[in-house]
Design a protein around this motif. Structure first.
Motif, mmCIF file in Angstrom:
data_model
loop_
_atom_site.group_PDB
_atom_site.id
_atom_site.type_symbol
_atom_site.label_atom_id
_atom_site.label_comp_id
_atom_site.label_asym_id
_atom_site.label_seq_id
_atom_site.Cartn_x
_atom_site.Cartn_y
_atom_site.Cartn_z
ATOM 1 N N VAL A 86 0.865 -1.182 0.000
ATOM 2 C CA VAL A 86 0.000 0.000 0.000
ATOM 3 C C VAL A 86 0.900 1.229 0.000
ATOM 4 O O VAL A 86 1.739 1.389 0.891
ATOM 5 C CB VAL A 86 -0.947 0.007 1.217
ATOM 6 C CG1 VAL A 86 -1.646 1.344 1.363
ATOM 7 C CG2 VAL A 86 -1.963 -1.119 1.097
ATOM 8 N N LEU A 89 -2.911 5.237 2.068
ATOM 9 C CA LEU A 89 -4.146 4.762 2.676
ATOM 10 C C LEU A 89 -4.973 5.966 3.103
ATOM 11 O O LEU A 89 -4.554 6.753 3.950
ATOM 12 C CB LEU A 89 -3.804 3.882 3.888
ATOM 13 C CG LEU A 89 -4.910 3.109 4.558
ATOM 14 C CD1 LEU A 89 -5.646 2.219 3.578
ATOM 15 C CD2 LEU A 89 -4.327 2.272 5.693
ATOM 16 N N VAL A 94 -7.496 3.545 -1.397
ATOM 17 C CA VAL A 94 -6.218 2.864 -1.200
ATOM 18 C C VAL A 94 -5.450 2.902 -2.508
ATOM 19 O O VAL A 94 -6.007 2.597 -3.569
ATOM 20 C CB VAL A 94 -6.401 1.381 -0.790
ATOM 21 C CG1 VAL A 94 -5.057 0.721 -0.537
ATOM 22 C CG2 VAL A 94 -7.302 1.244 0.411
ATOM 23 N N SER A 95 -4.182 3.281 -2.436
ATOM 24 C CA SER A 95 -3.292 3.210 -3.596
ATOM 25 C C SER A 95 -2.375 2.011 -3.403
ATOM 26 O O SER A 95 -1.586 1.974 -2.453
ATOM 27 C CB SER A 95 -2.456 4.482 -3.716
ATOM 28 O OG SER A 95 -3.284 5.593 -3.942
ATOM 29 N N PHE A 96 -2.514 1.030 -4.283
ATOM 30 C CA PHE A 96 -1.684 -0.169 -4.250
ATOM 31 C C PHE A 96 -0.548 -0.036 -5.247
ATOM 32 O O PHE A 96 -0.727 0.540 -6.325
ATOM 33 C CB PHE A 96 -2.499 -1.399 -4.659
ATOM 34 C CG PHE A 96 -3.564 -1.790 -3.694
ATOM 35 C CD1 PHE A 96 -3.271 -2.570 -2.580
ATOM 36 C CD2 PHE A 96 -4.876 -1.395 -3.890
ATOM 37 C CE1 PHE A 96 -4.256 -2.938 -1.692
ATOM 38 C CE2 PHE A 96 -5.877 -1.759 -3.014
ATOM 39 C CZ PHE A 96 -5.565 -2.531 -1.908
ATOM 40 N N LEU A 137 -4.573 -3.581 5.643
ATOM 41 C CA LEU A 137 -3.864 -2.693 4.723
ATOM 42 C C LEU A 137 -2.708 -1.975 5.396
ATOM 43 O O LEU A 137 -1.653 -1.793 4.779
ATOM 44 C CB LEU A 137 -4.845 -1.691 4.111
ATOM 45 C CG LEU A 137 -5.900 -2.301 3.174
ATOM 46 C CD1 LEU A 137 -7.014 -1.299 2.900
ATOM 47 C CD2 LEU A 137 -5.271 -2.795 1.894
ATOM 48 N N GLU A 141 1.465 -1.434 4.355
ATOM 49 C CA GLU A 141 1.708 -0.051 3.946
ATOM 50 C C GLU A 141 3.200 0.227 3.884
ATOM 51 O O GLU A 141 3.950 -0.169 4.785
ATOM 52 C CB GLU A 141 1.022 0.899 4.941
ATOM 53 C CG GLU A 141 0.942 2.316 4.488
ATOM 54 C CD GLU A 141 0.076 3.166 5.409
ATOM 55 O OE1 GLU A 141 -0.224 4.303 4.998
ATOM 56 O OE2 GLU A 141 -0.286 2.726 6.502
#
Length: 143
Positions: A86, A89, A94-96, A137, A141
């Protein structure tokens, strides 16, 4: 050019077999198949570790942004190892980041990103991430 992230940058790694149909006429995995690897790796994590119920859950994730940088070709019958982490957050997003690796290699063949916004299944309005999902998550991170 983006910074290449090695395997150790990704807290979760999942092996994904390539398929005959993934190859294109040029003898390597077609670019569109990379997004399938990204989607599979992220959703397996969400279902298996973050409690996402794709069939009946009140909250679902919608992809609102994607991207990919390609560094080296992959081809059937290789096994791709997908690393996920991640990058950001938010309250409902959420940016993966996903790295695709040849089995056992440290340098990525590709790196991608997915941004999910979590919404109410019925209204499609953004909602806060469920607590169990947020906790899972946070574990992956990037720091």
């Amino acid at each position: 050019m983006i910074e290449k992230l090695g395997r150790s940058a990704y807290p979760r790694i999942r092996a994904l077999p390539t398929r005959w149909a993934d190859n294109d006429i040029y003898g390597h995995i077609n670019n569109a198949a990379y997004y399938g690897f990204f989607d599979t790796a992220v959703n397996c994590f969400l279902i298996e570790e973050a409690g996402l119920d794709i069939h009946a859950g009140a909250v679902i994730g919608l992809v609102v942004e994607t991207g990919c940088n390609y560094f080296a070709p992959l081809a059937f019958p290789e096994t791709v190892e997908a690393g996920i982490r991640v990058a950001r957050l938010g309250n409902s997003s959420v940016s993966f980041e996903i790295g695709l690796f040849r089995q056992g290699e440290d340098d990525p063949a590709a790196q991608g990103r997915f941004v999910h916004v979590y919404v109410d299944r019925d209204t499609r309005r953004p909602v806060a991430l469920p607590d169990a999902m947020r906790a899972a998550l946070v574990e992956i991170e990037s720091r």
